[in-house]
Scaffold this active site. Sequence first.
Site, PDB file in Angstrom:
ATOM      1  N   GLY A  22       0.814  -1.213   0.000  1.00  0.00           N
ATOM      2  CA  GLY A  22       0.000   0.000   0.000  1.00  0.00           C
ATOM      3  C   GLY A  22       0.839   1.249   0.000  1.00  0.00           C
ATOM      4  O   GLY A  22       1.004   1.915  -1.014  1.00  0.00           O
ATOM      5  N   ASP A 133      -2.036  -7.969  15.209  1.00  0.00           N
ATOM      6  CA  ASP A 133      -2.271  -8.273  13.791  1.00  0.00           C
ATOM      7  C   ASP A 133      -1.499  -9.535  13.391  1.00  0.00           C
ATOM      8  O   ASP A 133      -0.858  -9.584  12.346  1.00  0.00           O
ATOM      9  CB  ASP A 133      -1.866  -7.081  12.907  1.00  0.00           C
ATOM     10  CG  ASP A 133      -2.477  -7.191  11.505  1.00  0.00           C
ATOM     11  OD1 ASP A 133      -2.035  -6.455  10.601  1.00  0.00           O
ATOM     12  OD2 ASP A 133      -3.388  -8.034  11.314  1.00  0.00           O
TER      13      ASP A 133
END
Length: 340
Positions: A22, A133
């Site tokens: 990203g 995460d």
Amino acid sequence: MSSQYPELKGFYHLRETIGSGGFAKVKLAYHALTGEKVAIKIMDKRALGDDLPRVKTEIAAMKELCHQHICKLYQVLETETRFYMVLEYCPEGELFDYIVSKDRLDEAEARIFFRQIVSAVAYIHIKGYAHRDLKPENLLLDEDQNLKLIDFGLCAKPKGGMENHLFTCCGSPAYAAPELISGKQYLGAEADLWSMGVLLYALLCGYLPFDDEKIPSLYRKIQSGKYEVPDWLTPESSILIAQMLQVDPKRRISIQQLINHPWLRKGFNIPCEFESKYKMTLDEDCLTELAVHYGQKRREMETKVSEWNYDYLTASYFLLLEKKMKGRPVRLLQKPTATD
Ligand SMILES: O=C(Nc1ccc2c(c1)CCNCC2)c1ccc(-c2cn[nH]c2)cc1OCc1ccccc1
């Protein structure tokens, strides 16, 4: 090429881009002084937008985390338009791709990987962090097929230690604990244990325990805590997964119990060692080599390195130590290398 990244010129020799996600691009590079390979994560501040705090969180956390199963941060460079993170080289890619390539892992191989994951998570919990995460995409493999935990952008270090509750719902839905997605207060460590249960299931089954393309039905499945137990899972594996995928976080196994769990000890007979292999004392050989190279007294060099500025000196120290741990000569390259 390095004209594009003038701050790196003379310090790192840039090679191909090995990943661009990203808001970050990851390039392979050589650390000029040691010739060691590194990965440099390059982030454009403008493109980061409101993800900027995430990078600051990650950098602050990685500066404090020094462990054989956590991807090492060697150096941080910041300009007005960019962040550079010089990171440990992990050429075997993501654990995710490895599982996919093998369909699923047998118990013995899953155990080796899972012990390394438990070791890394136990270490960060003791340091007061929760990763939040945990998933196979955030576990990279180094050249010796050892796991390295990455992506501390969502990690939390609750004020006053890990007993304090967190609120922000984050991470990847399929690995998120029921209490985290229900918006209730939750403990980061307990949510990490759930994610590790999903991870172990993915290692042993090759697919996810809770999956659905529609988020609301995915959430319902997670909150039900019901998942399929394929017939190739041994009773011991199923029991451990069930102890981790407990919907009630208070009934869920703790990291302390996990370290000593019989499933993890099978074939090893020693608990998961989670202490960092990195010594707190500075390595004499590395300090001497650096002092000679920079024409400084050893005492002065020791004082300078101990500042841990995560500048080029920090990177040179860690990469010299890396060379020593791999049995390579503890030597700095004196003249510019041919790879210039
Ligand atoms: O060293 C890293 N990656 C990496 C290096 C060399 C090679 C490969 C991969 C696989 C592709 N074939 C060429 C060999 C590497 C190190 C650290 C980090 C990192 C640490 N915090 N955040 C990111 C990311 C890295 O990569 C990203 C990546 C690229 C392609 C796939 C898988 C992963």
